[in-house]
Scaffold this active site. Structure first.
Site, PDB file in Angstrom:
ATOM      1  N   GLY A  13     -27.408-129.225  15.050  1.00  0.00           N
ATOM      2  CA  GLY A  13     -27.728-129.357  13.635  1.00  0.00           C
ATOM      3  C   GLY A  13     -29.205-129.333  13.311  1.00  0.00           C
ATOM      4  O   GLY A  13     -29.653-129.972  12.357  1.00  0.00           O
ATOM      5  N   ASN A  15     -30.852-126.938  12.008  1.00  0.00           N
ATOM      6  CA  ASN A  15     -31.025-126.347  10.675  1.00  0.00           C
ATOM      7  C   ASN A  15     -30.688-127.365   9.594  1.00  0.00           C
ATOM      8  O   ASN A  15     -31.368-127.463   8.573  1.00  0.00           O
ATOM      9  CB  ASN A  15     -30.147-125.100  10.530  1.00  0.00           C
ATOM     10  N   ARG A  64      -4.769-120.907  13.137  1.00  0.00           N
ATOM     11  CA  ARG A  64      -6.131-120.856  12.601  1.00  0.00           C
ATOM     12  C   ARG A  64      -6.143-120.985  11.079  1.00  0.00           C
ATOM     13  O   ARG A  64      -6.992-121.681  10.507  1.00  0.00           O
ATOM     14  CB  ARG A  64      -6.774-119.516  12.998  1.00  0.00           C
ATOM     15  N   MET A  89     -20.248-122.192  14.795  1.00  0.00           N
ATOM     16  CA  MET A  89     -20.001-121.174  15.812  1.00  0.00           C
ATOM     17  C   MET A  89     -18.592-120.583  15.789  1.00  0.00           C
ATOM     18  O   MET A  89     -18.143-119.998  16.758  1.00  0.00           O
ATOM     19  CB  MET A  89     -20.300-121.764  17.198  1.00  0.00           C
ATOM     20  N   LEU A  92     -15.360-117.318  10.302  1.00  0.00           N
ATOM     21  CA  LEU A  92     -14.586-117.768   9.145  1.00  0.00           C
ATOM     22  C   LEU A  92     -13.646-116.643   8.689  1.00  0.00           C
ATOM     23  O   LEU A  92     -14.033-115.480   8.607  1.00  0.00           O
ATOM     24  CB  LEU A  92     -15.528-118.159   8.009  1.00  0.00           C
ATOM     25  N   HIS A 108     -28.637-116.462  10.668  1.00  0.00           N
ATOM     26  CA  HIS A 108     -28.294-115.743  11.902  1.00  0.00           C
ATOM     27  C   HIS A 108     -29.579-115.371  12.629  1.00  0.00           C
ATOM     28  O   HIS A 108     -30.496-114.818  12.008  1.00  0.00           O
ATOM     29  CB  HIS A 108     -27.482-114.488  11.565  1.00  0.00           C
ATOM     30  N   SER A 135     -32.184-114.008   9.907  1.00  0.00           N
ATOM     31  CA  SER A 135     -31.761-113.544   8.580  1.00  0.00           C
ATOM     32  C   SER A 135     -30.889-114.612   7.915  1.00  0.00           C
ATOM     33  O   SER A 135     -30.064-115.225   8.598  1.00  0.00           O
ATOM     34  CB  SER A 135     -30.911-112.258   8.703  1.00  0.00           C
ATOM     35  N   GLU A 173     -36.672-120.027  11.757  1.00  0.00           N
ATOM     36  CA  GLU A 173     -35.341-120.015  11.130  1.00  0.00           C
ATOM     37  C   GLU A 173     -35.250-121.131  10.112  1.00  0.00           C
ATOM     38  O   GLU A 173     -34.742-120.944   9.003  1.00  0.00           O
ATOM     39  CB  GLU A 173     -34.245-120.274  12.168  1.00  0.00           C
TER      40      GLU A 173
END
Ligand code: GRF
Length: 217
Positions: A13, A15, A64, A89, A92, A108, A135, A173
């Site tokens: 975590g 970010n 899923r 990770m 989706l 990313h 990005s 990032e």
């Protein structure tokens, strides 16, 4: 109005931590309304009070789509303005994306459209690239293929390894994600099809983060 941000994370975590620090410093007008993880042991969950955590092992669901429906219901219940995949990770599915399309972002570690998917640092090195980067993009069903909002670039230096490259990129990032969220929180961004609109104008190229952590005007 303070933007409500839900964060999906699977790991440490860093970010998320960068977002929390920017909020704390008063440089991002937002609040984290929930942290959602596919790993109950994810350290990212510990960065927010227990009331803001949600986690579930996908293996605990019949399939899923059942897991993603539970995740989507939990995220929706936090009433987010924006949903940010920050070190999440898992891929989706369309059902989840459809519920949050247009306010679902991902960070990313590559200069998209180069190196979608995993092992981006090693792939950039193997390709002999002279620069690498990260990005922030809108999430669409195709992996790492959504409209790119902003990018940050770093040079690849002789002797770089995937680890040294990842380590040098990570703080950039963080700055990129916070800068993109600042625009999102200010209501400047919209996704229309495969194009990012800023202040109602289409972005012909991703915004570029400079060394002062600002996007070109
Ligand atoms: C980061 O490199 C991010 O770009 C990628 O996952 C890595 C770990 O993110 N999506 P974090 O440290 O868990 O935020």
């Amino acid at each position: 109005m303070t933007a409500r941000i839900a964060v999906l994370a699977s790991g440490r975590g860093s970010n998320l931590q960068a977002i929390l620090r920017a909020i704390e410093a008063g440089t991002l007008d937002a609040e984290i309304v929930g942290v959602f993880s596919d790993r109950p042991a994810a350290p990212a969950l510990q960065l927010v009070p227990a009331v803001a955590r949600w986690s579930a092992k996908p293996s605990g669901f019949p399939d899923r789509s059942a897991y993603e429906a539970a995740l989507a219901d939990a995220v929706a219940a936090s009433r987010p303005d924006w949903v940010v995949c920050a070190g999440y990770m898992r891929i989706l599915g369309e059902g989840f994306i459809a519920r949050f399309r247009g306010r679902l972002l991902n960070i990313h570690p590559s200069l998209l459209p180069k190196y979608r998917g995993l092992h981006t640092h090693a792939r950039a090195l193997e390709a002999g690239d002279t620069e690498h980067g990260a990005s922030v993009h809108f999430v669409v069903p195709e992996l790492d293929a959504g409209a790119v909002i902003g990018q940050v670039r770093i040079p690849i230096t002789a002797g770089d390894t995937p680890e040294s490259l990842a380590a040098r990129l990570l703080p950039r990032e963080h700055a990129l994600l916070v800068a993109a969220l600042r625009l999102a929180a200010a209501g400047e961004l919209a996704e229309q099809g495969d194009t990012v609109f800023r202040h109602g104008q289409p972005l012909l190229n991703p915004l570029s983060l400079d060394s002062a952590d600002r996007f070109d005007p």
